[in-house]
Scaffold this active site. Structure first.
Site, PDB file in Angstrom:
ATOM      1  N   GLN A  32      39.153  27.526  36.159  1.00 55.28           N
ATOM      2  CA  GLN A  32      39.420  29.040  36.765  1.00 55.28           C
ATOM      3  C   GLN A  32      38.877  29.418  37.884  1.00 55.28           C
ATOM      4  O   GLN A  32      38.205  30.524  38.325  1.00 55.28           O
ATOM      5  CB  GLN A  32      39.279  30.229  35.657  1.00 55.28           C
ATOM      6  CG  GLN A  32      40.437  30.145  34.595  1.00 55.28           C
ATOM      7  CD  GLN A  32      40.436  31.425  34.028  1.00 55.28           C
ATOM      8  OE1 GLN A  32      39.514  32.154  33.645  1.00 55.28           O
ATOM      9  NE2 GLN A  32      41.791  31.788  33.563  1.00 55.28           N
ATOM     10  N   GLY A  38      51.538  43.812  28.582  1.00 52.53           N
ATOM     11  CA  GLY A  38      50.011  43.728  28.298  1.00 52.53           C
ATOM     12  C   GLY A  38      49.267  44.742  28.440  1.00 52.53           C
ATOM     13  O   GLY A  38      49.487  45.881  28.059  1.00 52.53           O
ATOM     14  N   THR A  80      47.284  34.193  36.441  1.00 50.63           N
ATOM     15  CA  THR A  80      46.375  32.824  36.328  1.00 50.63           C
ATOM     16  C   THR A  80      47.125  31.641  36.855  1.00 50.63           C
ATOM     17  O   THR A  80      48.575  31.593  36.472  1.00 50.63           O
ATOM     18  CB  THR A  80      45.870  32.625  34.859  1.00 50.63           C
ATOM     19  OG1 THR A  80      46.933  32.638  33.888  1.00 50.63           O
ATOM     20  CG2 THR A  80      44.566  33.570  34.485  1.00 50.63           C
ATOM     21  N   ALA A 125      47.572  44.559  37.852  1.00 52.37           N
ATOM     22  CA  ALA A 125      48.421  43.435  37.988  1.00 52.37           C
ATOM     23  C   ALA A 125      47.389  42.064  38.340  1.00 52.37           C
ATOM     24  O   ALA A 125      46.503  42.141  39.136  1.00 52.37           O
ATOM     25  CB  ALA A 125      49.429  43.517  39.174  1.00 52.37           C
ATOM     26  N   GLY A 126      47.849  41.078  37.731  1.00 53.77           N
ATOM     27  CA  GLY A 126      47.027  39.927  37.678  1.00 53.77           C
ATOM     28  C   GLY A 126      47.726  38.632  37.200  1.00 53.77           C
ATOM     29  O   GLY A 126      48.632  38.792  36.185  1.00 53.77           O
ATOM     30  N   TYR A 172      40.693  32.125  39.681  1.00 50.14           N
ATOM     31  CA  TYR A 172      40.737  33.476  39.092  1.00 50.14           C
ATOM     32  C   TYR A 172      39.118  33.944  38.954  1.00 50.14           C
ATOM     33  O   TYR A 172      39.097  35.170  39.350  1.00 50.14           O
ATOM     34  CB  TYR A 172      41.102  33.111  37.610  1.00 50.14           C
ATOM     35  CG  TYR A 172      41.381  34.340  36.704  1.00 50.14           C
ATOM     36  CD1 TYR A 172      42.518  35.040  36.719  1.00 50.14           C
ATOM     37  CD2 TYR A 172      40.333  34.802  35.743  1.00 50.14           C
ATOM     38  CE1 TYR A 172      42.667  35.979  35.906  1.00 50.14           C
ATOM     39  CE2 TYR A 172      40.583  35.686  35.121  1.00 50.14           C
ATOM     40  CZ  TYR A 172      41.805  36.575  35.123  1.00 50.14           C
ATOM     41  OH  TYR A 172      42.069  37.702  34.113  1.00 50.14           O
ATOM     42  N   ASP A 182      45.629  28.113  36.385  1.00 54.83           N
ATOM     43  CA  ASP A 182      44.319  27.310  35.838  1.00 54.83           C
ATOM     44  C   ASP A 182      44.494  25.821  36.325  1.00 54.83           C
ATOM     45  O   ASP A 182      45.579  25.247  36.274  1.00 54.83           O
ATOM     46  CB  ASP A 182      44.119  27.663  34.452  1.00 54.83           C
ATOM     47  CG  ASP A 182      43.923  28.881  34.237  1.00 54.83           C
ATOM     48  OD1 ASP A 182      43.616  29.994  34.888  1.00 54.83           O
ATOM     49  OD2 ASP A 182      43.737  29.320  32.897  1.00 54.83           O
ATOM     50  N   TYR A 224      38.392  38.447  26.135  1.00 56.30           N
ATOM     51  CA  TYR A 224      39.877  37.868  25.964  1.00 56.30           C
ATOM     52  C   TYR A 224      40.748  38.918  24.944  1.00 56.30           C
ATOM     53  O   TYR A 224      40.347  39.124  24.070  1.00 56.30           O
ATOM     54  CB  TYR A 224      39.994  36.337  25.124  1.00 56.30           C
ATOM     55  CG  TYR A 224      39.435  35.508  26.175  1.00 56.30           C
ATOM     56  CD1 TYR A 224      40.390  34.636  26.733  1.00 56.30           C
ATOM     57  CD2 TYR A 224      38.385  35.304  26.721  1.00 56.30           C
ATOM     58  CE1 TYR A 224      40.028  33.561  27.697  1.00 56.30           C
ATOM     59  CE2 TYR A 224      37.777  34.315  27.598  1.00 56.30           C
ATOM     60  CZ  TYR A 224      38.671  33.635  27.952  1.00 56.30           C
ATOM     61  OH  TYR A 224      38.314  32.585  28.949  1.00 56.30           O
TER      62      TYR A 224
END
Ligand SMILES: NC(=O)c1ccc[n+]([C@@H]2O[C@H](COP(=O)([O-])OP(=O)(O)OC[C@H]3O[C@@H](n4cnc5c(N)ncnc54)[C@H](OP(=O)(O)O)[C@@H]3O)[C@@H](O)[C@H]2O)c1
Length: 242
Positions: free
Chosen positions: A144, A13, A86, A83-84, A147, A88, A179
């Site tokens: 979120q 990504g 989700t 680094a991350g 997040y 949701d 996005y």
């Protein structure tokens, strides 16, 4: 000798594009990942970029992993906290586990990754720390809360750390992508994604490389006077809908 840059989540990504961009700019890059070894090994074989596996939410693993990177490649002069994850869900239905996983990976990692590196930067009198936040840390996003809270925390962390270290030759900045076309966004339901894209003035998702080039700039000597900044890159979505 080329400077060492460490990119967390640097094998897929946005992180992958950052690793490639920094390598092209002449850095020796260490890219970390969490569990997708197949992808990481393919990335290493293709690019020659060194990959390392550890969980950024685990403080002991970070200390050990950073020590290994520094022993093999040299002191880390550029840290990209990318680094991350989700997890949701509407807050009234969210489990504490969903909350904790996101806070640990996206916010605790600011501490676990940065503290073992910053003392070396302070003693050398130079360094670059670039944290990846999100448009949703700026505006909040339904579904979120975990997040958005973590990513807003990244912005506060950046601004405070920038003030503490400016006189030590270390800049600390953050980038808030909108996005971007990665696996994280591909995991969203198409209907939700279509409605998000309709709210982006440029009419499309961003490309990972469009984030990476800003990170490469922030890492460079040319960005020495920029610290505590929040770089907003979202195709106009925030000004149109924030
Ligand atoms: N994509 C977007 O639209 C967008 C928008 C705003 C902000 N962001 C932020 O940009 C960053 C990168 O997002 P992305 O879309 O590129 O994500 P992605 O495609 O899902 O890739 C995430 C990367 O982080 C690694 N990672 C995840 N959890 C980790 C952990 N606990 N320890 C170490 N590494 C871990 C993954 O490793 P594995 O490959 O081993 O799983 C992978 O390399 C994240 O902080 C995200 O919140 C993304």
């Amino acid at each position: 000798m080329s400077k060492v840059a460490l990119v967390t989540g640097g094998t897929r990504g946005i992180g992958e594009a950052i690793s490639r961009g920094l390598k092209d700019a002449g850095y020796t890059v260490a890219a970390t990942y969490a569990g997708n070894t197949e992808k990481a090994e393919a990335f290493e074989a293709e690019t020659g970029i060194h990959v390392f596996k550890w969980d950024v939410s685990n403080a002991e693993a970070c200390v050990a992993g950073i020590a290994q990177v520094e022993a093999e490649l040299g002191p880390v002069e550029v840290l990209v906290n990318n680094a991350g994850i989700t997890r949701d869900g509407m807050f009234h239905k969210m489990s504490f586990e969903q909350w904790r996983e996101v806070i640990s990976t996206n916010l605790d990692s600011m501490f676990t990754m940065t503290q073992p590196i910053i003392n070396g930067m302070r003693s050398r009198g130079s360094g670059r720390i670039i944290n990846i936040s999100s448009i949703n840390g700026q505006k909040g996003q339904m579904g979120q809360t975990n997040y958005s809270a973590a990513k807003a925390g990244v912005i506060g962390f950046t601004k405070a750390l920038a003030q503490e270290n400016a006189f030590k030759g270390i800049t600390v900045n953050c980038v808030c992508p909108g996005y971007i076309n990665t696996d994280m966004v591909a995991a969203m339901p198409q209907k939700v994604l279509d409605s998000i894209i309709s709210g982006i003035p440029v009419g499309r998702l961003g490309h990972p490389e469009e984030i990476a080039q800003t990170v490469v700039y922030l890492a460079s000597d040319a960005a020495a006077f920029m610290t505590g900044a929040v770089m907003t890159i979202n195709g106009g979505q925030y000004i149109a809908n924030g």
